[in-house]
Each structure stands twice: as C-alpha cells, then as structure tokens.
Design a protein around this motif. Structure first.
Motif, PDB file in Angstrom:
ATOM      1  N   HIS A 234       6.207  -4.480  -2.663  1.00  0.00           N
ATOM      2  CA  HIS A 234       7.187  -4.194  -1.609  1.00  0.00           C
ATOM      3  C   HIS A 234       7.981  -2.968  -2.036  1.00  0.00           C
ATOM      4  O   HIS A 234       8.232  -2.779  -3.228  1.00  0.00           O
ATOM      5  CB  HIS A 234       8.148  -5.368  -1.426  1.00  0.00           C
ATOM      6  CG  HIS A 234       7.475  -6.620  -0.932  1.00  0.00           C
ATOM      7  ND1 HIS A 234       6.687  -7.391  -1.754  1.00  0.00           N
ATOM      8  CD2 HIS A 234       7.459  -7.211   0.280  1.00  0.00           C
ATOM      9  CE1 HIS A 234       6.215  -8.414  -1.045  1.00  0.00           C
ATOM     10  NE2 HIS A 234       6.672  -8.330   0.190  1.00  0.00           N
TER      11      HIS A 234
ATOM     12  N   ARG B 179      13.617   2.030  -3.757  1.00  0.00           N
ATOM     13  CA  ARG B 179      12.374   1.631  -4.421  1.00  0.00           C
ATOM     14  C   ARG B 179      11.252   2.415  -3.753  1.00  0.00           C
ATOM     15  O   ARG B 179      11.007   2.274  -2.552  1.00  0.00           O
ATOM     16  CB  ARG B 179      12.114   0.136  -4.233  1.00  0.00           C
ATOM     17  CG  ARG B 179      12.907  -0.720  -5.195  1.00  0.00           C
ATOM     18  CD  ARG B 179      12.246  -2.088  -5.344  1.00  0.00           C
ATOM     19  NE  ARG B 179      12.344  -2.888  -4.135  1.00  0.00           N
ATOM     20  CZ  ARG B 179      11.654  -4.021  -3.938  1.00  0.00           C
ATOM     21  NH1 ARG B 179      10.807  -4.439  -4.843  1.00  0.00           N
ATOM     22  NH2 ARG B 179      11.826  -4.707  -2.833  1.00  0.00           N
TER      23      ARG B 179
ATOM     24  N   ALA C  81       8.447   9.000 -11.378  1.00  0.00           N
ATOM     25  CA  ALA C  81       7.929   7.839 -12.109  1.00  0.00           C
ATOM     26  C   ALA C  81       8.991   7.241 -13.019  1.00  0.00           C
ATOM     27  O   ALA C  81       8.980   6.035 -13.286  1.00  0.00           O
ATOM     28  CB  ALA C  81       6.702   8.238 -12.917  1.00  0.00           C
TER      29      ALA C  81
ATOM     30  N   SER D  47      12.144   7.031 -12.378  1.00  0.00           N
ATOM     31  CA  SER D  47      13.244   6.407 -11.638  1.00  0.00           C
ATOM     32  C   SER D  47      13.061   4.894 -11.623  1.00  0.00           C
ATOM     33  O   SER D  47      11.939   4.402 -11.578  1.00  0.00           O
ATOM     34  CB  SER D  47      13.275   6.916 -10.192  1.00  0.00           C
ATOM     35  OG  SER D  47      13.186   8.314 -10.167  1.00  0.00           O
TER      36      SER D  47
ATOM     37  N   GLY E  81      12.434   1.352 -10.630  1.00  0.00           N
ATOM     38  CA  GLY E  81      11.767   0.710  -9.505  1.00  0.00           C
ATOM     39  C   GLY E  81      10.770   1.589  -8.779  1.00  0.00           C
ATOM     40  O   GLY E  81      10.258   1.196  -7.742  1.00  0.00           O
ATOM     41  N   ALA E  82      10.511   2.782  -9.307  1.00  0.00           N
ATOM     42  CA  ALA E  82       9.555   3.663  -8.627  1.00  0.00           C
ATOM     43  C   ALA E  82       8.185   3.548  -9.280  1.00  0.00           C
ATOM     44  O   ALA E  82       8.064   3.302 -10.470  1.00  0.00           O
ATOM     45  CB  ALA E  82      10.031   5.108  -8.692  1.00  0.00           C
ATOM     46  N   ARG E  83       7.173   3.708  -8.458  1.00  0.00           N
ATOM     47  CA  ARG E  83       5.802   3.689  -8.963  1.00  0.00           C
ATOM     48  C   ARG E  83       5.086   4.919  -8.449  1.00  0.00           C
ATOM     49  O   ARG E  83       5.196   5.253  -7.274  1.00  0.00           O
ATOM     50  CB  ARG E  83       5.050   2.479  -8.398  1.00  0.00           C
ATOM     51  CG  ARG E  83       5.110   1.238  -9.219  1.00  0.00           C
ATOM     52  CD  ARG E  83       4.061   0.269  -8.697  1.00  0.00           C
ATOM     53  NE  ARG E  83       4.104  -0.979  -9.450  1.00  0.00           N
ATOM     54  CZ  ARG E  83       4.499  -2.139  -8.931  1.00  0.00           C
ATOM     55  NH1 ARG E  83       4.858  -2.220  -7.678  1.00  0.00           N
ATOM     56  NH2 ARG E  83       4.510  -3.219  -9.672  1.00  0.00           N
ATOM     57  N   VAL E  84       4.349   5.571  -9.326  1.00  0.00           N
ATOM     58  CA  VAL E  84       3.482   6.662  -8.902  1.00  0.00           C
ATOM     59  C   VAL E  84       2.046   6.207  -9.149  1.00  0.00           C
ATOM     60  O   VAL E  84       1.675   5.893 -10.272  1.00  0.00           O
ATOM     61  CB  VAL E  84       3.787   7.956  -9.686  1.00  0.00           C
ATOM     62  CG1 VAL E  84       2.793   9.039  -9.298  1.00  0.00           C
ATOM     63  CG2 VAL E  84       5.213   8.405  -9.427  1.00  0.00           C
TER      64      VAL E  84
END
Lengths: 919, 186
Positions: free
Chosen positions: A164, A189, A227, A229, A231-234
């Motif tokens: 999410h 997020r 990446a 940050s 809650g961030a995803r790359v």
C-alpha cells in the motif's frame, strides 16, 4: 565491422561477461543487455518472424521490442519468450532464438516466406475450415510459433507481494523521478517502479543535463534520495502491467534467474510517467536486420557504446531524429539523413548529408542490411550502402496504464493525446505530450512494408482487411492480429491505425485506437501461481488424529479440503481389499471412524428455534430437547446446499451439524441470514468445528465397545434411542454422544475436546480390540449400500428436495429459505431427475457420471452419481439421477455408448426398513 | 535459506516465527438487547474492558480483541475469569465458545516481519497500530493478526487444522526475505 565505440556507453569494460546465444559463445560487459551485447558482437540476425519466418533483427532497445524474443535455458528450466532487450547480461546466460530451427541463420521454416503471397491476412480463417480447424491446428502451431515452455516445473522463483502506498509512480525517468522525489520529500509513502535495471529513462542515452548535472548521474542520485526516504520503495526491473478498480495496480518485478514477483499495490494516487515510444516508418523491406528505430540506435550507441556500422542512413518524417543523425555523425559514422518531408524547417546537422522529400524504394541485403535505395524529390533513385538504417515515424505517448485507469484519449489535429484524467491519477513527462501526428506511409513499392513486426502484419494486409470490411480498429486488430503479439503492438499498432485512417479516408478520431488491455507486458503463468505449487498449492486441513492416522497406516487423501485416510493399509494389502475389510467390520463387528471434520455450529438465543425453522427445509422448531434430527438446507433457488444432523441442546440452544466440506460455508451462510435478513431476531451463531473432535463408533458391537471403554451413559436402546444425544463421560473424557448413522448400522458419534480425541480413540481401541479403523472410502460405500444422500456427489446446484425424496417439505405450511422456489413450475415438472438406486444386470461395476438411455434409444434419461462394489452383497451398487425415476422402479435402461443393461431399483440396497439402526 | 530450528518455524536474522502457545482462546458473542449493560458486566468479570472500537484490543490476561459487532476474541483467559464471565452472562443473550483446542498462534518478529505477512496478506500492516487487530487472509486462509503495544512484530492466530499449511507457507516465504522494507530493489 562491429564492436564498441571507445569512450561511449555506460557499460563497465572492466567486467567482461561470457554468455551463449544460439549455441555460440560471446562476450559482453556488465551493464549490457543481451541485445546490446549481441549487437556489439556483430550479431544482427536474432530471430525469425512469427508467421513468415523472415530474418529479423533488433528494432528497439526496450520493452517495446517486437522481434528479439529468446528462450533462456537453465539447468532443468526453460523460460520462454523473454525479450533480449530486457535481459540483463549475466555470466553464463544461455539463450536461444524462438520460432526457428535449427538456427536463425539457417531456418527450415523460412520456406513459409517463399509462399507468403499465398498466405495473406485472414488466410487461416479462409482456408482451414474443412474438415475442421482442429485438423490443421497442430501443423500451424508447429510452424508459426513463439518460444517453447519447458517440460519440467519452473524452477525460477515466483512469488507475490501486497503493498500500500500514498503515491505510486510508474516510470523512473526524469518526470517520474521528479514526482517521486517531491512526494517522498513531503513525507508520503512512495513506490517508484521502473522497468529498466537503471533509473533515468531516456537520460541514460539522450545526453541531456538536469539541473546543470549530467542526466544519468542526476537520475542515480535522485533515485538514491527517494530510496532513502522513510517508507519509500524504488523497484527497478519492474513493469506496471495493469491498473484495476479502486486504485489497484499490478507490478511485475523481474527477479534474478528470470523469476518474477507480482505486486498488488493499492495506491492513493497514481502518477503515470511511462514516457513515449517511437513509431516505425512503413516502407518496403523495413524489417531487414539492420533497420531499427532511430532512438533505439541512439540508445545502443550512447548507453551501451555499440558501434552499429561504418555508414548509416537516418530516415525520418520528424525533427527528433535529427539529433540521432548528429550523434551518429559525431561518433564517426558516415551518416545520410533522408527526410520524407519536402521542406523541413530544421537545418541539416553539421557533417550530415541530407535528402529532402525522400522516399524509401527498398532495402538491400540478405540476412543483414547492406544498403538502401532512396528516391529524391526529383525522382532520381540512389542506392546507398549502409549497415544501419535508423527510422523515425514520430512519437506516441505510452498511455496504456492511463486508459486502464479510466483516463480519456483525445485527438488534436489527428494527434493522439491524454485528455481528462480520473481523480487520483496524473500523467506527467513525455507521456503527457501529444503525439507527433502520423504521416501517410511511403508510397508502396515492391516488397513487404511491415506495420507490426511481431505479428507479421504488412501495409498490404491492412489494405486487404479494410477492403474486406474490417474497418473498425477492434475488428482490424482481431482479423490481422495487429497489436496482438507479446509486444502488444507497442511499436506498430499506432502506425497501423493511422494507415487504416488513410485507406478509409477517415479522420484519426473517427478511427480511434483500441483500448490497451492488461497486461501491458506479458506475465508468465507461473507468476500468477506464485508459490502456490506442490505442497503449498491449496490448504489441506488436518484433523486432530492426523498423527494417529499415520501410525495406523492411513492412506491420506484430500476430501473436501481435509486430509483424511482413504483407508488403513495393512502390510501387503491392496487398497480395495482394505476398503472391503473395513466396510465388513462395520457391518459385522465395530469400526472406528474419524468424523472430526463434521461441521459443528451452535445457534443460541430466544429466536434460535424460529431461525433454524427458516434455515432448514425440514421442521426444526419442533425438535425435542435431547433429540437429533436430519435436515436439508436450501439456497434461494431451492437447491440443496448441505445436509446434516441438528441437536436441540436446550429450549434456546441448538447444535447444527454441517457436512465436512460445508462446515465453514454453512456457518457463514447462517450468519449472513442472521445479520442481513433478520437483524432484529435474538439469535447468535457460533462455529465450533475444529475445537471439537469426533470418533464415530459404528457397527453391531458399537455399544459393547463403548461400554468396555467405560461410559456413564446408558446405551440401552430404550434409554438412548436412535437420533438422540447424551452428555456424559466416555473413557473418563467429557463427551457428547450422538446416535446418528451414515453407515446404516447402529452408530455413536462421540464428541470431545479436539485435544483429547486421540486419547479417546486409543482408549476405545484398547478396550475393544476388535474395533477396526475405518477410512473414508469404506464409509462412503456403507452409505451407498444404505442409499443415503451425499450432497455434492448425488446432488448438483439444481437438485431440489423432491428430487432426493424429501418432497413433502414443499407442502409444509411454513416459510423457509428456498421454499418459494420449490413451487415454481420448473420444480413441479414430473420428469425432473430423481435419485434412485441402480442395478447392473451383468454384475459389472458402473462408472460414475455414465449416462443412461432407453434400450436402443438416444437422449439421456439420467446419469450415475454414486457407484461402488458392495462388500456386503458382493456386487456393484449404484445410485443415479433419472428423469421421473421414482415412478420407473424396475425399468431397464442401457448405459450410453456401451449398451449394458441396468435396472432402476430402490435406493437402499441394505436394510431398507432401518431395523439395524434401532437394534 | 531459512533454518527450521526446534525453537521456531523460521529463525533467520530477518524473521523469527515461533509457535505461540495459547492457553485459552474463546469467542464471546452478545445479543443486541441491553448490550451496554452486558458489556459492562462482562468486562468486570473478565477484569479487562471489552473494546468497543472496531479492530482494537485491550487487556493482558485475557486479551480482548474486537473481532466483530458484539463479538470479542478472548486470548489467554485464566479459567476463573472465564467462570466469572459465564456467571455474569447468565440470563443474557450471549454465547461463549471455548475454541482453545481449535486455534493456533504464531509470533512473527524481526525486521522483515511485516514483509513476511504482506507477501500473502492484502492488509496494509502499516495501518495496524499497536493495540490494533484485524482479520484477513494469509496464504488463502483466514487469520487474525494482532499488533501488541511494546512488542516487536505481530501475533497471528488461525484454525488449528491449518497449522501445517501456515507453517509451510511462513517458512517458504521467509526464505529470501532479508528485511528491506523500503529502499531500492537493487
């Protein structure tokens, strides 16, 4: 002739990588794709086309590549139809071409090309209808095809993941990175997905600077910042393959070893930064290896350092390719620019010869390009030697995901562009830029001018399809296969639509564009399965006696989601013998059966009796405390959905018995009616199924076995009649004992806390050494001898109570679920299928599902539902659903297709009076 | 490679899955009539306030989890509390189901705990605050997931008949998870 350009590209020349293609060893570098490494190794011919087996090379450099499909081989595994442009080079990679044998250079299927004028578009529909398509299909499948699926189960890793986020950004180019960085900076997020293994998109090869920094370097830094940050995803190597309802987006992440992780992402906001794709030009011979999209040529040179030739021709009707001509010339490639436009506004790049108002007459070369013939504005034809022909027919934004998300498409002066975006969806970057309007294709000369390379669709095919009336884009797509390849027409479909508009003299909006359906890129079926293979395929429940069954030799099989013993095998015993032995033990002595999976649902409250009166077709409100009653549950259409025995524990308390397979379903069914239909009624539904274990003791010596185990219950038939229950202790364990029978013999279902089930079983077995463990197969045979109903086996989704001999319920003067439907004319037809017994006159077993016909007649009179070899009678027993069957007792029918005679008989072959239940 | 040790279903640096012995697992259901008074009486008998906010949990022994309208799951109730509850419910429209033998529990801890569950469960675990619980699916079967205050990771309860299925899935999914909840896929 080929190789690398010194000082060009992002490859790591310090890290050579060995790989194999079509059986030959090659070498590339870290940072290469299979495609770039093959080009740098001088390989131009990578594939044969789908239908015509024409020699094909690389047209593109990214996921839009139509030709360069390969199968990747690994020990014990074969991953079909991967794009060479998406395969990151790795040590030991072994790939082979698809659709050619023995090799792309020497392909026996190329004979198709010689007869190509006889296999035009729609050929298969026109030619192969006699005697039937199926007769030809295997031959055509073999000749025209793609990769081969491996014979063994996929060994690569396939798995699923849910996620999410506040913002999902699709595309890691300049626009996507900017959007992701902004969102992450604001604390959102973020998930950023990029289909390439490097972030940056076109910045990796277009030489542009961002914020005064070199573009690719900026992209890497910006990506790292996102990446990092919270809650961030790359996600790199990840293609967004579809947008679904309520913000659900499917992502396909390619894993090492060519496996895949499928993500289901729920995003509050979706940012589409999917860029744009260059269109091909349609001219004769435009599929010859060496002809590629101009931007792809630039990418191979600038990103991978590939030298594509000594001489190049750039053909364009668009300004963007001028930069490509300039870059080629700057790398020392002798470049000629052929502009299809008569008076281009731009000046020719320095050092580049230009032809204005040019037309491509044809291309030259066999399996690779050696030159091109161009006609200039004055009509003079020049043949120019070259190894690279870079073409640009303009650009179209990649709006597949945008339209799937509900975004609208508009046309401005014939150019497609994104229009209104739905709430929560934004399209940014070059995906938001209107396309450059497609120009009419080259005058059609000799030779095939391809529109869709993968589907082998030519301009002439589109013309023919239009002549035959396929003038709607969706029809055109299906008739010609335009855009139906694994590339989903990313390169060619738009050019085909423009051509159709020209041929039918209609405007672009009148022709329109087909909606791109998911997936945007192919997803292997193994990825949909994920890990759900083998032991993980489906949940299989275990009973509290699982370990005991194993020590007793139980042959465990799946029955309605439960792992249960089919039978208990003694040393050297065949399964059929074990089943017979167990069944006879119940008829003659005593058997122990694990009935723990039976559904147990307590229904309590002042309105419990009223509620169950509604939920069962049979009367339940009148059930006396301490007694048990068999009942059927129906759905709204009056079909039987379950049966079982209900107990009345107290005035306001019942225990509903459901079938093993129905335990969860019936609990939900009861609660749904309670909550949604009668919320004002005071009744509660409480499923208890797996907290309670059940050992059924069955047979003429059942009572003796229970007495021997020690029980404080009076088992005398007058004190404890059939269809009653008693609470007490058995073998010192608190138990509820129900006298109900599925076997036809006197039976006691002993219910105890699940954790004490094994203790109970062992105590009875020790006290009654003659007690035989009985598996499900013998149990089902016993009920078949007795003619008892097995819901879901003897019934289907249409079977009503009268069909199984319980028709009186329809005449009851009370309301219950499904009753109204029982009074429909359909339910009152006298020729409905009714459950009857069946005898095989030749004494041979009957197959379940076999249909019955009148002797010498045709048309089904019914079908066999349950069948088995009766241990008691030593002959087959069976039940069948027969049209109007109850009125046809004694009639002889025949098995369809076999002619064997069978006779309709009463259901109960064994003890039809039920004397043994009460003894 | 996930190691299956004697002490747990999965024991890797990123994930530790251990069976969670459940001394008592019961479900309390109440009728709507005079529910407020019955909730108060039941809470007093249990020594734990039954939470009336959906998907919230409270108390220690027992831990009361809101699992439906007028429905609570009671985990770890001392026997005398359950007896007191039975007594307090007398005369009310109520049902107390002792499912102790029919449920199993797992403790899922470690930096990749959320990823492990999200691999096969469509819930947003980020939205599951300490003291929250939720019912969903994991590997195709119903589960009750709880996040306790001051405790790393999650508790997961499911039907006992599915214990082997869940253990196999937890071990299979844990293999290869290294606990990178965010960042670059590399």
């Amino acid at each position: 002739m080929s190789g690398r350009l010194e000082g060009f590209g992002r490859i790591d020349r310090g890290r050579p990588i060995g790989f194999r293609f079509a059986g030959h060893p090659y070498q590339g570098f870290a940072g290469d794709t299979l495609a770039s490494a093959l080009l740098a190794s001088g390989v131009r011919l990578l594939a044969r086309s789908f239908k015509l087996h024409r020699p094909r090379g690389l047209v593109a450099a990214g996921p839009e590549e139509p030709n360069a499909l390969v199968d990747v081989l690994a020990p014990g595994d074969r991953r079909p139809n991967l794009k060479a442009t998406e395969l990151e080079l790795r040590e030991g990679l072994e790939a082979v071409s698809v659709n050619c044998w023995p090799s792309p250079g020497f392909d026996l299927g190329a004979a198709n090309g010689l007869i190509s004028r006889f296999i035009p578009v729609g050929f298969y529909y026109k030619a192969f209808f006699w005697p039937s398509w199926r007769f030809y299909e295997p031959f055509i499948r073999r000749a025209a095809g793609l990769g081969r699926v491996g014979d063994a189960p996929a060994r690569a890793r396939f798995e699923h993941r849910f996620a999410h986020c506040d913002v999902l950004v699709v595309g890691g180019g300049q626009a996507g990175l900017t959007a992701a960085a902004e969102a992450a900076g604001a604390g959102a997020r973020v998930i950023l997905c990029e289909q390439d293994f490097e972030l940056g998109g076109a910045l990796l090869w277009n030489g542009r600077a961002v914020d005064g920094r070199e573009g690719a370097g900026w992209a890497a830094e910006e990506g790292a910042r996102v990446a990092a940050s919270a809650g961030a995803r790359v996600l790199r190597r990840t293609t967004a393959s579809g947008v679904y309802d309520h913000g659900a987006v499917a992502l396909a992440e390619r894993l090492p070893g060519d496996g895949m992780r499928l993500w289901q992402v729920r995003a509050e906001r979706l940012v589409i930064a999917t860029g744009r794709t260059e269109r091909p030009l349609v001219f004769p011979g435009n599929d010859r290896p060496g002809v590629m999209l101009a931007d792809a040529a630039l990418q191979y040179q600038a990103r991978f350092g590939v030298k594509l030739g000594e001489r190049a021709v750039v053909v364009t009707d668009d300004d963007a390719a001028y930069g490509v001509a300039q870059a080629l010339a700057a790398a020392g490639v002798r470049t000629l620019l052929a502009d299809l436009r008569a008076n281009p506004a731009l000046a020719a790049p320095p050092g580049v010869e230009r032809l204005e108002g040019a037309t491509v007459v044809r291309t030259h070369g066999a399996r690779r390009l050696s030159g091109v013939s161009l006609r200039d504005a004055a009509g003079r034809v020049r043949r120019i030697a070259c190894e690279l022909l870079a073409m640009s027919g303009g650009w179209t934004p990649n709006l597949q995901l945008f339209t799937q998300a509900g975004g609208a498409i508009a046309f401005q002066a014939g150019a497609l562009e994104p229009a209104a975006a739905p709430a929560g969806v934004a399209v940014v970057g070059s995906a938001a830029i209107p396309e450059t309007p497609p120009t009419p294709p080259n005058a059609l000369g000799r030779g095939k001018a391809f529109v869709d390379f993968q589907a082998d669709v030519t301009a002439a095919d589109i013309e023919l399809a239009a002549q035959e009336g396929f003038v709607q884009v969706e029809h055109l797509k299906r008739y010609t296969a335009l855009g139906m390849g694994t590339d989903q027409g990313k390169v060619g479909a738009r050019a085909g639509q423009a051509l159709l508009a020209q041929i039918t003299a209609r405007s672009a909006p009148a022709v329109g564009a087909p909606r791109a359906r998911p997936p945007v890129s192919p997803i292997p079926l193994a990825a949909f399965a994920g890990r759900a293979r083998g032991e993980l395929f489906a949940p299989r429940r275990r009973t509290p006696l699982h370990a005991l069954h194993q020590t007793l030799g139980g042959a465990l099989e799946d029955y309605g989601g439960w792992l249960r013993p089919a039978c208990y095998l003694r040393s050297g015993e065949a399964e059929a013998d074990a089943v017979r032995r167990e069944a006879l033990a119940v008829r003659q002595g005593v058997g122990l059966f694990d009935a723990s999976p039976l559904g147990k649902i307590e229904v309590v409250g002042p309105d419990a009796a009223w509620f169950l009166g509604r939920m069962y077709a049979n009367p339940m409100a009148s059930l006396a405390i301490g007694r048990a009653r068999y009942g059927l549950m129906l759905d709204e259409i009056g079909a039987i959905i379950d049966d079982g025995v209900a107990l009345r524990l107290a005035e306001d308390r019942f225990l509903v018995g459901a079938s093993s397979a129905g335990a969860e379903r019936i609990a939900l069914w009861l609660d749904e009616w309670r909550q949604c239909e009668w919320p004002e009624r005071q009744v509660l539904v409480a499923p208890l199924t797996t907290a309670v274990g059940v050992v059924t003791v069955s047979g003429p010596r059942a009572r003796a076995a229970l007495k021997a185990a020690g029980a404080d219950i009076d088992f005398a038939p007058e004190a404890f009649p059939h269809m009653a229950f008693r609470d007490g202790r058995v073998a010192g364990i608190e138990a509820r004992v129900v006298s109900a029978s599925f076997s036809g013999e006197r039976s006691y279902e002993v219910n105890v806390a699940a954790g004490r089930t094994e203790e109970l079983w062992r105590a009875i077995a020790a006290a009654a050494p003659d007690a035989v463990p009985v598996g499900v197969e013998a149990w089902l045979l016993l009920r078949l001898e007795k003619g008892y109903l097995h819901v879901g086996v003897d019934t289907d989704g249409t079977t009503a109570p009268d069909d199984v001999g319980v028709g009186y319920v329809a005449r009851r003067n009370v309301a219950f679920v499904g009753k109204r439907s029982l009074l429909r004319p359909e339910n009152l037809r006298p020729d409905r299928h009714q459950l009857v017994g069946l005898e095989a006159l030749d004494g041979q077993p009957l197959a379940p599902g076999a249909h019955l016909v009148r002797p010498g007649g045709q048309g089904s009179e019914g079908y066999v539902t349950s069948t088995g070899l009766s241990p008691t009678f030593g002959r087959p027993v069976a039940m069948a659903m027969v049209k109007g069957g109850r009125a046809r007792l004694g009639e002889t029918l025949a098995l369809a297709g076999e002619g064997r005679a069978v006779r309709i008989a009463p259901r109960a072959a064994y003890d039809p009076e039920g004397a043994r239940l009460h003894g | 490679m996930a190691e299956q040790g004697a002490s747990g279903v999965v024991m890797t640096p990123a994930i530790q899955v251990r069976p969670l012995p459940v001394a008592s697992f019961a479900v309390l259901r109440l009728g709507a009539a005079q529910a407020g008074a019955v909730i108060a009486a039941a809470s007093a008998a249990l020594g734990a306030a039954l939470p009336t906010t959906p998907n919230r949990a409270a108390g220690e022994a027992p831990r009361a989890l809101w699992t439906g309208p007028l429905e609570w799951t009671l985990v770890g109730s001392p026997p005398e509390r359950l007896s007191a509850l039975e007594a307090a419910l007398a005369g009310s429209i109520a049902h107390l189901a002792d499912l102790t033998d029919g449920r199993v529990g797992f403790r899922i801890a470690g930096p990749a705990a959320a990823e492990l569950i999200e691999s096969e469960c469509p819930l947003d675990l980020h939205a599951l605050a300490p003291g929250d619980c939720a019912q969903s699916l994991f590997a195709g079967v119903g589960v009750l997931i709880e996040r306790r205050e001051g405790e790393d990771g999650f508790r997961l309860y499911a039907d006992a008949s599915l214990a082997a299925h869940l253990e196999a899935w937890l071990a299979a999914v844990a293999e290869g998870l290294v606990g990178r909840g965010s960042g670059d896929s590399g």
